[in-house]
Design a protein around this motif. Structure first.
Motif, PDB file in Angstrom:
ATOM      1  N   PHE A 124      38.791  24.236  38.583  1.00  0.00           N
ATOM      2  CA  PHE A 124      39.265  25.568  38.978  1.00  0.00           C
ATOM      3  C   PHE A 124      40.779  25.569  39.184  1.00  0.00           C
ATOM      4  N   ARG A 125      41.323  26.780  39.186  1.00  0.00           N
ATOM      5  CA  ARG A 125      42.761  26.982  39.404  1.00  0.00           C
ATOM      6  C   ARG A 125      42.942  27.784  40.685  1.00  0.00           C
ATOM      7  N   LEU A 126      43.885  27.353  41.520  1.00  0.00           N
ATOM      8  CA  LEU A 126      44.168  28.070  42.767  1.00  0.00           C
ATOM      9  C   LEU A 126      45.516  28.768  42.669  1.00  0.00           C
ATOM     10  N   TRP A 167      41.174  32.294  43.223  1.00  0.00           N
ATOM     11  CA  TRP A 167      40.830  31.143  42.382  1.00  0.00           C
ATOM     12  C   TRP A 167      40.194  31.628  41.093  1.00  0.00           C
ATOM     13  N   GLN A 168      40.233  30.770  40.089  1.00  0.00           N
ATOM     14  CA  GLN A 168      39.589  31.048  38.807  1.00  0.00           C
ATOM     15  C   GLN A 168      38.827  29.796  38.381  1.00  0.00           C
ATOM     16  N   ASP A 182      45.816  23.383  39.199  1.00  0.00           N
ATOM     17  CA  ASP A 182      44.453  23.045  38.794  1.00  0.00           C
ATOM     18  C   ASP A 182      43.876  21.918  39.645  1.00  0.00           C
ATOM     19  N   PHE A 183      42.602  22.076  39.972  1.00  0.00           N
ATOM     20  CA  PHE A 183      41.888  21.114  40.816  1.00  0.00           C
ATOM     21  C   PHE A 183      40.505  20.854  40.228  1.00  0.00           C
ATOM     22  N   PRO A 210      40.846  29.706  31.953  1.00  0.00           N
ATOM     23  CA  PRO A 210      39.929  30.449  32.822  1.00  0.00           C
ATOM     24  C   PRO A 210      38.627  30.811  32.114  1.00  0.00           C
ATOM     25  N   THR A 211      37.539  30.740  32.859  1.00  0.00           N
ATOM     26  CA  THR A 211      36.240  31.014  32.267  1.00  0.00           C
ATOM     27  C   THR A 211      35.407  31.890  33.202  1.00  0.00           C
ATOM     28  N   THR A 212      34.118  31.995  32.929  1.00  0.00           N
ATOM     29  CA  THR A 212      33.240  32.950  33.616  1.00  0.00           C
ATOM     30  C   THR A 212      32.606  32.352  34.877  1.00  0.00           C
ATOM     31  N   ASP A 213      32.064  33.238  35.733  1.00  0.00           N
ATOM     32  CA  ASP A 213      31.309  32.791  36.902  1.00  0.00           C
ATOM     33  C   ASP A 213      30.062  32.020  36.477  1.00  0.00           C
ATOM     34  N   GLU A 214      29.514  32.390  35.332  1.00  0.00           N
ATOM     35  CA  GLU A 214      28.331  31.695  34.829  1.00  0.00           C
ATOM     36  C   GLU A 214      28.662  30.219  34.603  1.00  0.00           C
ATOM     37  N   ASP A 215      29.820  29.967  33.998  1.00  0.00           N
ATOM     38  CA  ASP A 215      30.273  28.582  33.819  1.00  0.00           C
ATOM     39  C   ASP A 215      30.493  27.908  35.172  1.00  0.00           C
ATOM     40  N   ALA A 216      31.046  28.679  36.137  1.00  0.00           N
ATOM     41  CA  ALA A 216      31.315  28.114  37.467  1.00  0.00           C
ATOM     42  C   ALA A 216      30.018  27.662  38.114  1.00  0.00           C
TER      43      ALA A 216
END
Ligand code: MN
Length: 284
Positions: A137-139, A106-107, A147-148, A120-126
């Motif tokens: 997120f994208r699977l 996932w992203q 995208d979900f 796609p972006t960073t874990d910080e954004d997540a």
């Protein structure tokens, strides 16, 4: 991140589930596990910060953007839960059979579109999106792609426990109208059906231990698959020999494992979700 609640709920001398262990390094895998506990549901898990962030989805994920699936956030799970498939014995938390229904990567996607597209972006954004209750997120799985969004519900439901989210497919080239999850009752790991997993007692004997785990797991998988192949070959042979009688080698469907512990799934909430969907359709 902590696995304290995961640990508190389980007795690791009695369940084949992996022990609580925080990973120092994180990948971006996801897993969906079909879980036949006191109520059938699907567990949706995203790897982040050394754990699997987890939601229980009573009706399972959908590739149809019209489906807004109730997803109850549950305790973080250890990353090694990623490939757990087997049977949690009666009288244990979540007693019942677990199937690895989908796996992949996932992203996290940008909270706002960039040039009209989510990128796609960073874990910080997540982390920020998770805290805010709106994770995009994208699977890229075997079954789930595209995208979900996971969107936290805010006290709209009477008696809400504050852990209710909605799992929603975004419109893209991977959407499927009237997606029927029941069409896919097989493990992406071992190809076994839920009944085959439930009937495989060796699965319950699998112990996920840090030392030599991959070797054990490989042996377990190899023997499970070998047994399945043997059984299928025997069924085929038997069927060919006695065309008009049912094959005697066919495995008996095992009785559903009883559970005495509480389960995270609230059937009332699932019923509510159905009602909401119907009334939405009426008003549409
Ligand atoms: Mn579960």
């Amino acid at each position: 991140m902590s696995l304290q609640e995961y640990e508190r709920k389980r007795r690791f001398d009695a369940t084949p589930e992996p022990p609580p262990r925080l990973e120092s390094k994180s990948g971006h895998r996801f897993v969906v596990q079909k879980h036949r506990a006191s109520h059938l549901h699907y567990d949706f898990r995203l790897e982040l910060d050394g754990v699997l962030k987890s939601w229980a989805v009573p009706r399972g994920p959908s590739l149809d953007p019209a489906d807004k699936r109730l997803a109850m956030q549950v305790e973080d799970h250890p990353v090694s839960y990623f490939d757990f498939e087997g049977n949690i014995p009666a009288d244990n938390y979540g007693a019942g059979s677990v199937m690895v229904w989908d796996t992949g990567t996932w992203q996290p996607l940008s909270p706002v579109p960039v040039d009209g597209k989510y990128v796609p972006t960073t874990d910080e954004d997540a982390r920020a999106m998770l805290a805010k209750g709106d994770l995009k997120f994208r699977l890229n799985g075997k079954r789930l792609k595209g995208d979900f969004a996971l969107v936290k519900m805010r006290g709209r439901r009477p008696g809400s426990k504050g852990n209710e989210w909605l799992l929603i497919k975004k419109h893209d080239e991977h959407e499927v109208e009237d997606y029927d999850i029941d069409h896919y009752d097989s493990s992406v790991l071992t190809k076994r059906s839920m009944d085959e997993i439930a009937g495989d007692e060796a699965s319950a004997e699998w112990r996920s231990r840090p030392a030599g785990r991959s070797k054990l797991k490989a042996a377990w998988l190899a023997s499970a698959v070998a047994r399945l192949d043997q059984k299928k070959a025997a069924e085929k042979k038997s069927l060919a020999e006695t065309k008009n009688t049912k094959p005697k080698t066919k495995a008996k469907a095992p009785a559903q494992t009883k559970t005495t512990k509480s389960d995270p799934i609230d059937i009332r909430a699932a019923a509510e979700e159905k009602k909401t969907k119907k009334s939405r359709r009426r008003s549409a």
